[in-house]
Design a protein around this motif. Sequence first.
Motif, mmCIF file in Angstrom:
data_model
loop_
_atom_site.group_PDB
_atom_site.id
_atom_site.type_symbol
_atom_site.label_atom_id
_atom_site.label_comp_id
_atom_site.label_asym_id
_atom_site.label_seq_id
_atom_site.Cartn_x
_atom_site.Cartn_y
_atom_site.Cartn_z
ATOM 1 N N ARG A 190 11.512 10.903 -4.315
ATOM 2 C CA ARG A 190 11.561 10.700 -5.763
ATOM 3 C C ARG A 190 10.168 10.638 -6.364
ATOM 4 O O ARG A 190 9.969 11.027 -7.513
ATOM 5 N N LEU A 191 9.214 10.134 -5.580
ATOM 6 C CA LEU A 191 7.858 9.906 -6.081
ATOM 7 C C LEU A 191 6.868 10.619 -5.161
ATOM 8 O O LEU A 191 6.206 9.996 -4.328
ATOM 9 N N PRO A 192 6.762 11.937 -5.276
ATOM 10 C CA PRO A 192 5.980 12.719 -4.309
ATOM 11 C C PRO A 192 4.488 12.432 -4.321
ATOM 12 O O PRO A 192 3.781 12.834 -3.398
ATOM 13 N N GLN A 193 3.995 11.743 -5.355
ATOM 14 C CA GLN A 193 2.568 11.423 -5.390
ATOM 15 C C GLN A 193 2.177 10.336 -4.391
ATOM 16 O O GLN A 193 0.988 10.072 -4.177
ATOM 17 N N MET A 194 3.154 9.701 -3.756
ATOM 18 C CA MET A 194 2.861 8.627 -2.800
ATOM 19 C C MET A 194 2.358 9.234 -1.492
ATOM 20 O O MET A 194 3.138 9.680 -0.651
ATOM 21 N N ASP A 195 1.046 9.242 -1.319
ATOM 22 C CA ASP A 195 0.438 9.882 -0.151
ATOM 23 C C ASP A 195 -0.210 8.899 0.812
ATOM 24 O O ASP A 195 -0.837 9.314 1.792
ATOM 25 N N THR A 196 -0.058 7.587 0.555
ATOM 26 C CA THR A 196 -0.821 6.594 1.318
ATOM 27 C C THR A 196 0.091 5.577 1.994
ATOM 28 O O THR A 196 0.989 5.017 1.368
ATOM 29 N N LEU A 197 -0.182 5.341 3.275
ATOM 30 C CA LEU A 197 0.436 4.249 4.026
ATOM 31 C C LEU A 197 -0.698 3.350 4.514
ATOM 32 O O LEU A 197 -1.397 3.683 5.473
ATOM 33 N N SER A 198 -0.896 2.238 3.836
ATOM 34 C CA SER A 198 -1.963 1.293 4.174
ATOM 35 C C SER A 198 -1.389 0.257 5.131
ATOM 36 O O SER A 198 -0.739 -0.705 4.723
ATOM 37 N N MET A 199 -1.615 0.469 6.420
ATOM 38 C CA MET A 199 -1.070 -0.455 7.419
ATOM 39 C C MET A 199 -1.884 -0.357 8.696
ATOM 40 O O MET A 199 -2.402 0.701 9.032
ATOM 41 N N GLY A 200 -1.998 -1.505 9.365
ATOM 42 C CA GLY A 200 -2.768 -1.570 10.597
ATOM 43 C C GLY A 200 -4.073 -2.301 10.399
ATOM 44 O O GLY A 200 -4.844 -1.982 9.483
ATOM 45 N N MET A 201 -4.295 -3.308 11.256
ATOM 46 C CA MET A 201 -5.538 -4.081 11.232
ATOM 47 C C MET A 201 -6.136 -4.098 12.634
ATOM 48 O O MET A 201 -5.691 -3.354 13.510
ATOM 49 N N SER A 202 -7.140 -4.925 12.846
ATOM 50 C CA SER A 202 -7.909 -4.849 14.093
ATOM 51 C C SER A 202 -7.040 -4.969 15.339
ATOM 52 O O SER A 202 -7.301 -4.330 16.353
ATOM 53 N N GLN A 203 -5.963 -5.788 15.271
ATOM 54 C CA GLN A 203 -5.171 -6.054 16.460
ATOM 55 C C GLN A 203 -3.997 -5.097 16.650
ATOM 56 O O GLN A 203 -3.356 -5.112 17.697
ATOM 57 N N ASP A 204 -3.699 -4.247 15.648
ATOM 58 C CA ASP A 204 -2.491 -3.423 15.780
ATOM 59 C C ASP A 204 -2.654 -2.015 15.200
ATOM 60 O O ASP A 204 -1.670 -1.339 14.928
ATOM 61 N N TYR A 205 -3.877 -1.559 15.033
ATOM 62 C CA TYR A 205 -4.048 -0.290 14.332
ATOM 63 C C TYR A 205 -3.591 0.910 15.143
ATOM 64 O O TYR A 205 -3.225 1.949 14.570
#
Length: 227
Positions: A190-205
């Motif tokens: 529905r919202l094709p402009q969504m191009d980013t998945l911000s997830m993952g930090m030092s212990q689980d990237y």
Amino acid sequence: MTTIAENVALIRRRIATLESKYDRPAGSVTLLGVSKRQSVASIREALAAGLSEFGENYVQEAEEKIRALATARCHWHFIGPIQSNKTRAIAEQFAWVHSVDRSKTARRLSEQRPAGLPPLNVCVQVNLSGESAKSGVAAAEAETLCAAVAELPRLTLRGLMTIPAPEADFQRQRQTFRRLATLHSDLRRRLPQMDTLSMGMSQDYEAAIAEGATLIRLGTALFGPRD
């Protein structure tokens, strides 16, 4: 003890290895340096090593760094909980906000974003674990909030962000990130402009990259222990 420059180089090589391992396109994962409670001198070291994206959790602390590095080529991301009395400062000084979880907050950011700046890049924060102490909208409510953000004139909806509950088991880490990736994929229809998945930090990237993260937020792994 390694230097910040050595850490940046090491993690960039690690990201490239993981992109290949999990059949991700080369260069598809952006490294965001979480610089909260780190000195301006440390950020300058990271800049000299080629890092340009920095994330801050506290507005007042970030403002001092933004002023000190005003001539540097860096992009500032706000990644912490958003207080109502801080939305103007965030709207005026940051390029990205990863932690929008209410339509009221989104409206304030849009209204307060200066007309002379590009639209503010926004990720909607999703609380996958249901922890009451954590910010984020419930997964079931994410579509409604994303649609509302997409309608606001001074914001650009970019994607989703999450901070999962700590988990040591790699497969369980992947399962959690897969939930956000699936939600993101569904919303993009529905919202094709969504191009980013911000997830993952030092212990689980690694698990985050395996499940499609396009931006990982690393602090300790880059800068070492915080003050």
